[in-house]
Design a protein around this motif. Structure first.
Motif, PDB file in Angstrom:
ATOM      1  N   ASP A 115       0.835  -1.189   0.000  1.00 47.57           N
ATOM      2  CA  ASP A 115       0.000   0.000   0.000  1.00 47.57           C
ATOM      3  C   ASP A 115       0.874   1.244   0.000  1.00 47.57           C
ATOM      4  OD1 ASP A 115      -2.392   1.435   0.100  1.00 47.57           O
ATOM      5  OD2 ASP A 115      -2.620   1.240   2.276  1.00 47.57           O
ATOM      6  N   ARG A 120      -0.117   5.597   5.009  1.00 42.55           N
ATOM      7  CA  ARG A 120      -1.351   6.224   5.497  1.00 42.55           C
ATOM      8  C   ARG A 120      -1.164   6.648   6.947  1.00 42.55           C
ATOM      9  NH1 ARG A 120      -5.837   4.694   2.174  1.00 42.55           N
ATOM     10  NH2 ARG A 120      -5.245   3.088   0.648  1.00 42.55           N
ATOM     11  N   ASP A 121      -1.726   7.806   7.286  1.00 35.82           N
ATOM     12  CA  ASP A 121      -1.712   8.220   8.683  1.00 35.82           C
ATOM     13  C   ASP A 121      -2.619   7.328   9.524  1.00 35.82           C
ATOM     14  OD1 ASP A 121       0.073  10.327   8.337  1.00 35.82           O
ATOM     15  OD2 ASP A 121      -1.511  11.758   7.851  1.00 35.82           O
ATOM     16  N   VAL A 122      -3.735   6.914   8.932  1.00 32.41           N
ATOM     17  CA  VAL A 122      -4.689   6.045   9.616  1.00 32.41           C
ATOM     18  C   VAL A 122      -5.086   4.933   8.658  1.00 32.41           C
ATOM     19  CG1 VAL A 122      -6.944   5.873  10.723  1.00 32.41           C
ATOM     20  CG2 VAL A 122      -5.570   7.947  11.024  1.00 32.41           C
ATOM     21  N   ARG A 123      -5.075   3.685   9.137  1.00 31.34           N
ATOM     22  CA  ARG A 123      -5.508   2.549   8.335  1.00 31.34           C
ATOM     23  C   ARG A 123      -6.908   2.133   8.754  1.00 31.34           C
ATOM     24  NH1 ARG A 123      -2.269   0.698   4.837  1.00 31.34           N
ATOM     25  NH2 ARG A 123      -0.123   1.439   4.911  1.00 31.34           N
ATOM     26  N   GLY A 124      -7.833   2.216   7.803  1.00 31.91           N
ATOM     27  CA  GLY A 124      -9.195   1.811   8.064  1.00 31.91           C
ATOM     28  C   GLY A 124      -9.406   0.347   7.761  1.00 31.91           C
ATOM     29  N   PRO A 125     -10.602  -0.167   8.071  1.00 30.99           N
ATOM     30  CA  PRO A 125     -10.879  -1.592   7.849  1.00 30.99           C
ATOM     31  C   PRO A 125     -10.828  -2.004   6.384  1.00 30.99           C
ATOM     32  CG  PRO A 125     -12.851  -0.386   8.525  1.00 30.99           C
ATOM     33  CD  PRO A 125     -11.707   0.535   8.730  1.00 30.99           C
ATOM     34  N   ALA A 126     -11.022  -1.062   5.465  1.00 30.09           N
ATOM     35  CA  ALA A 126     -10.986  -1.392   4.043  1.00 30.09           C
ATOM     36  C   ALA A 126      -9.587  -1.289   3.439  1.00 30.09           C
ATOM     37  CB  ALA A 126     -11.937  -0.472   3.273  1.00 30.09           C
ATOM     38  N   ASP A 127      -8.621  -0.797   4.215  1.00 31.84           N
ATOM     39  CA  ASP A 127      -7.257  -0.616   3.724  1.00 31.84           C
ATOM     40  C   ASP A 127      -6.421  -1.871   3.987  1.00 31.84           C
ATOM     41  OD1 ASP A 127      -7.844   2.062   3.107  1.00 31.84           O
ATOM     42  OD2 ASP A 127      -7.363   2.691   5.164  1.00 31.84           O
TER      43      ASP A 127
END
Length: 286
Positions: free
Chosen positions: A139, A142-149
């Motif tokens: 990937d 990202r500063d924040v990883r969400g459930p879709a990442d």
């Protein structure tokens, strides 16, 4: 020194007896001389940026990208943490400048900019050409990883990564690509892991110091400490990859992991200076 004697000289480390450690050490001809759980896939954090640098070096060598191609800094969303570019006012940098920032300070914004130019497909194609089956850049940063990442930036095995570095020392996948990537890795300023006990200047160790030279890429996250590279002394070189993840890191904030990474560097340096079976005359930074 025999291969068995060398293996004893670089292990065991206290943390390396736990499930959270993997390491692999090779001569630059590719022979693995010490290993522990080297085929286990682990999070490698910013170590995966090495695959992006390899893909760029090939593209430049083949003429499909120019190192002088300008890139607008605001072409991707801002991202924090490691790097200098987010703090600079320069509006445009070249592709080659982005590579230098990634190699030297693991620059996150430069990584995302370069990945947008090179393309994830080209990075994955380079991974396949290099024979890496379980080592991947998954990937962008990202500063924040969400459930879709994707759950992490990159992953890999110590065995594949040490083999990759040994290949770079042998001018693989080509002399031009390997030389370019080695030159970038020689700029790495993070000597907090394997390089922490070697007495090198983090900001100026391209030519080596005190008989030791280090070309490396590190990765760090909350529960990851990873370091891969080429360590040379007295004209001899080893390729190494050391990955500590999960409880091996998080239990004490990484203190034990960092100590043992330091011990690996010192052990390899001592083995090299004692005349361990590594090839002489392996590459300098360029």
């Amino acid at each position: 020194m025999s291969a068995d004697e060398l293996a004893r000289s670089v292990r065991p480390w206290p943390a390396a007896t736990t499930r959270g450690w993997s390491y692999s050490v090779r001569t630059v001809e590719g022979r693995e001389v010490a290993a522990h759980r080297a085929d286990e896939v682990r999070s490698t954090a910013s170590v995966g940026k090495l695959l992006l640098l390899l893909a760029l070096a090939r593209a430049v060598d083949e003429g499909t990208l120019s190192a002088d191609e300008p890139v607008t800094v605001d072409a991707v969303p801002p991202v924090a943490d490691s790097g200098l570019l987010q703090h600079l006012r320069v509006p445009v940098l070249s592709v080659g400048d982005l590579a230098v920032l990634i190699a030297a300070v693991s620059d996150n914004l430069a990584t995302n900019l370069l990945l947008a130019v090179v393309g994830a497909d080209r990075v994955d194609a380079e991974r396949a050409r290099l024979g890496l089956h379980r080592t991947r850049l998954l990937d962008r940063v990202r500063d924040v990883r969400g459930p879709a990442d994707p759950p992490r930036l990159s992953e890999g095995t110590a065995a594949e990564l040490s083999a990759l570095l040994a290949g770079l020392a042998r001018d693989e996948p080509s002399r031009a690509v390997a030389s370019t990537v080695r030159g970038w890795l020689a700029l790495g300023a993070d000597l907090s892991m394997v390089g922490s006990g070697l007495g090198l200047d983090p900001l100026a160790h391209v030519e080596g110091e005190g008989g030791v030279q280090l070309l490396s890429k590190t990765g760090r996250d909350v529960d990851v400490r990873a370091d891969v590279g080429l360590l040379g002394a007295d004209g001899r070189w080893f390729a190494y990859a050391a990955l500590a993840t999960g409880p091996a890191v998080s239990a004490d904030g990484g203190v034990t992991a960092m100590r043992d990474l330091r011990d690996l560097g010192l052990g390899l340096r001592d083995a090299l200076l004692r005349g361990a079976p590594a090839r002489r005359g392996a590459p300098t930074g360029t």
